[in-house]
Design a protein around this motif. Structure first.
Motif, PDB file in Angstrom:
ATOM      1  N   LYS A  26      -7.052 -19.627  -4.825  1.00 41.05           N
ATOM      2  CA  LYS A  26      -7.458 -19.236  -3.468  1.00 41.05           C
ATOM      3  C   LYS A  26      -6.508 -18.190  -2.900  1.00 41.05           C
ATOM      4  O   LYS A  26      -6.931 -17.205  -2.301  1.00 41.05           O
ATOM      5  N   ASP A  27      -5.219 -18.410  -3.109  1.00 41.47           N
ATOM      6  CA  ASP A  27      -4.228 -17.461  -2.597  1.00 41.47           C
ATOM      7  C   ASP A  27      -4.331 -16.114  -3.305  1.00 41.47           C
ATOM      8  O   ASP A  27      -4.158 -15.063  -2.679  1.00 41.47           O
ATOM      9  N   MET A  28      -4.613 -16.132  -4.602  1.00 42.12           N
ATOM     10  CA  MET A  28      -4.747 -14.875  -5.344  1.00 42.12           C
ATOM     11  C   MET A  28      -5.953 -14.083  -4.842  1.00 42.12           C
ATOM     12  O   MET A  28      -5.886 -12.857  -4.705  1.00 42.12           O
ATOM     13  N   LYS A  29      -7.049 -14.767  -4.544  1.00 40.66           N
ATOM     14  CA  LYS A  29      -8.226 -14.080  -4.012  1.00 40.66           C
ATOM     15  C   LYS A  29      -7.929 -13.499  -2.632  1.00 40.66           C
ATOM     16  O   LYS A  29      -8.317 -12.374  -2.326  1.00 40.66           O
ATOM     17  N   ARG A  30      -7.235 -14.255  -1.802  1.00 46.30           N
ATOM     18  CA  ARG A  30      -6.865 -13.772  -0.467  1.00 46.30           C
ATOM     19  C   ARG A  30      -5.942 -12.559  -0.577  1.00 46.30           C
ATOM     20  O   ARG A  30      -6.080 -11.585   0.161  1.00 46.30           O
ATOM     21  N   LEU A  31      -5.029 -12.604  -1.529  1.00 47.33           N
ATOM     22  CA  LEU A  31      -4.107 -11.497  -1.740  1.00 47.33           C
ATOM     23  C   LEU A  31      -4.850 -10.251  -2.215  1.00 47.33           C
ATOM     24  O   LEU A  31      -4.585  -9.140  -1.742  1.00 47.33           O
ATOM     25  N   ALA A  32      -5.799 -10.425  -3.124  1.00 56.05           N
ATOM     26  CA  ALA A  32      -6.601  -9.288  -3.601  1.00 56.05           C
ATOM     27  C   ALA A  32      -7.362  -8.656  -2.448  1.00 56.05           C
ATOM     28  O   ALA A  32      -7.439  -7.423  -2.334  1.00 56.05           O
ATOM     29  N   LYS A  33      -7.906  -9.482  -1.569  1.00 55.99           N
ATOM     30  CA  LYS A  33      -8.610  -8.950  -0.398  1.00 55.99           C
ATOM     31  C   LYS A  33      -7.647  -8.185   0.498  1.00 55.99           C
ATOM     32  O   LYS A  33      -8.009  -7.163   1.076  1.00 55.99           O
TER      33      LYS A  33
ATOM     34  N   GLN B  80      -5.871  -0.664   0.962  1.00 57.68           N
ATOM     35  CA  GLN B  80      -6.344   0.572   0.336  1.00 57.68           C
ATOM     36  C   GLN B  80      -7.419   1.236   1.198  1.00 57.68           C
ATOM     37  O   GLN B  80      -7.389   2.452   1.403  1.00 57.68           O
ATOM     38  N   LYS B  81      -8.346   0.451   1.684  1.00 58.99           N
ATOM     39  CA  LYS B  81      -9.421   1.000   2.513  1.00 58.99           C
ATOM     40  C   LYS B  81      -8.859   1.633   3.791  1.00 58.99           C
ATOM     41  O   LYS B  81      -9.305   2.694   4.221  1.00 58.99           O
TER      42      LYS B  81
ATOM     43  N   LYS C 125      -6.223   4.802   2.346  1.00 61.33           N
ATOM     44  CA  LYS C 125      -6.591   5.766   1.309  1.00 61.33           C
ATOM     45  C   LYS C 125      -6.952   7.117   1.941  1.00 61.33           C
ATOM     46  O   LYS C 125      -7.723   7.192   2.888  1.00 61.33           O
ATOM     47  N   ASN C 126      -6.362   8.174   1.406  1.00 57.80           N
ATOM     48  CA  ASN C 126      -6.595   9.553   1.856  1.00 57.80           C
ATOM     49  C   ASN C 126      -6.196   9.802   3.310  1.00 57.80           C
ATOM     50  O   ASN C 126      -6.734  10.696   3.955  1.00 57.80           O
ATOM     51  N   THR C 127      -5.256   9.022   3.820  1.00 59.29           N
ATOM     52  CA  THR C 127      -4.836   9.214   5.213  1.00 59.29           C
ATOM     53  C   THR C 127      -3.336   9.469   5.354  1.00 59.29           C
ATOM     54  O   THR C 127      -2.884   9.791   6.446  1.00 59.29           O
ATOM     55  N   VAL C 128      -2.598   9.331   4.287  1.00 58.18           N
ATOM     56  CA  VAL C 128      -1.138   9.405   4.382  1.00 58.18           C
ATOM     57  C   VAL C 128      -0.677  10.713   5.032  1.00 58.18           C
ATOM     58  O   VAL C 128       0.217  10.718   5.874  1.00 58.18           O
ATOM     59  N   SER C 129      -1.303  11.795   4.696  1.00 61.69           N
ATOM     60  CA  SER C 129      -0.868  13.089   5.236  1.00 61.69           C
ATOM     61  C   SER C 129      -1.138  13.216   6.737  1.00 61.69           C
ATOM     62  O   SER C 129      -0.575  14.091   7.391  1.00 61.69           O
ATOM     63  N   THR C 130      -1.968  12.358   7.275  1.00 60.67           N
ATOM     64  CA  THR C 130      -2.291  12.440   8.705  1.00 60.67           C
ATOM     65  C   THR C 130      -1.542  11.411   9.544  1.00 60.67           C
ATOM     66  O   THR C 130      -1.659  11.416  10.768  1.00 60.67           O
ATOM     67  N   LEU C 131      -0.767  10.543   8.900  1.00 59.70           N
ATOM     68  CA  LEU C 131      -0.079   9.471   9.624  1.00 59.70           C
ATOM     69  C   LEU C 131       1.225   9.964  10.243  1.00 59.70           C
ATOM     70  O   LEU C 131       1.933  10.786   9.666  1.00 59.70           O
ATOM     71  N   SER C 132       1.527   9.406  11.397  1.00 56.92           N
ATOM     72  CA  SER C 132       2.823   9.680  12.023  1.00 56.92           C
ATOM     73  C   SER C 132       3.886   8.863  11.301  1.00 56.92           C
ATOM     74  O   SER C 132       3.571   7.972  10.502  1.00 56.92           O
TER      75      SER C 132
ATOM     76  N   ASN D 165       4.673   1.373   9.550  1.00 53.40           N
ATOM     77  CA  ASN D 165       3.821   0.192   9.654  1.00 53.40           C
ATOM     78  C   ASN D 165       3.082  -0.074   8.346  1.00 53.40           C
ATOM     79  O   ASN D 165       2.952  -1.225   7.915  1.00 53.40           O
ATOM     80  N   ALA D 166       2.601   0.987   7.710  1.00 51.40           N
ATOM     81  CA  ALA D 166       1.892   0.843   6.435  1.00 51.40           C
ATOM     82  C   ALA D 166       2.824   0.281   5.364  1.00 51.40           C
ATOM     83  O   ALA D 166       2.447  -0.621   4.606  1.00 51.40           O
ATOM     84  N   LEU D 167       4.036   0.787   5.308  1.00 55.36           N
ATOM     85  CA  LEU D 167       4.996   0.295   4.320  1.00 55.36           C
ATOM     86  C   LEU D 167       5.387  -1.152   4.577  1.00 55.36           C
ATOM     87  O   LEU D 167       5.562  -1.937   3.644  1.00 55.36           O
ATOM     88  N   THR D 168       5.513  -1.517   5.837  1.00 57.56           N
ATOM     89  CA  THR D 168       5.812  -2.905   6.192  1.00 57.56           C
ATOM     90  C   THR D 168       4.661  -3.819   5.768  1.00 57.56           C
ATOM     91  O   THR D 168       4.879  -4.895   5.210  1.00 57.56           O
TER      92      THR D 168
END
Length: 79
Positions: free
Chosen positions: A25-32, A38-39, A42-49, A55-58
């Protein structure tokens, strides 16, 4: 390194045994969680402050810590 030299981890705080259904159960929750990350980023790093990147790294670090704890739940890691 001999098996007798490997550390022994007491993971009973997290799971009852290596076959505890909670692990799956925990592995499925982690995959989600990884899929949501990712969703979201994805493709937003260059636009982030810088604060948004922090926050993303945390967020990613929290997922990685959970993944590491679950990876310890392999046979042989229970006392």
């Amino acid at each position: 390194m001999k098996k007798s030299e490997l550390p022994v981890w007491d993971l009973s705080r997290f799971y009852l045994s290596p076959s505890d259904p909670q692990i799956e159960k925990d592995m499925k929750r982690l995959a989600k969680g990884y899929q949501a990350f990712q969703k979201k980023y994805k493709n937003t790093v260059s636009t982030l402050s810088s604060s948004e990147i922090e926050n993303a790294l945390t967020e990613l670090q929290k997922l990685n810590v959970k993944q590491y704890r679950r990876s310890l739940c392999l046979p042989g890691f229970f006392q």
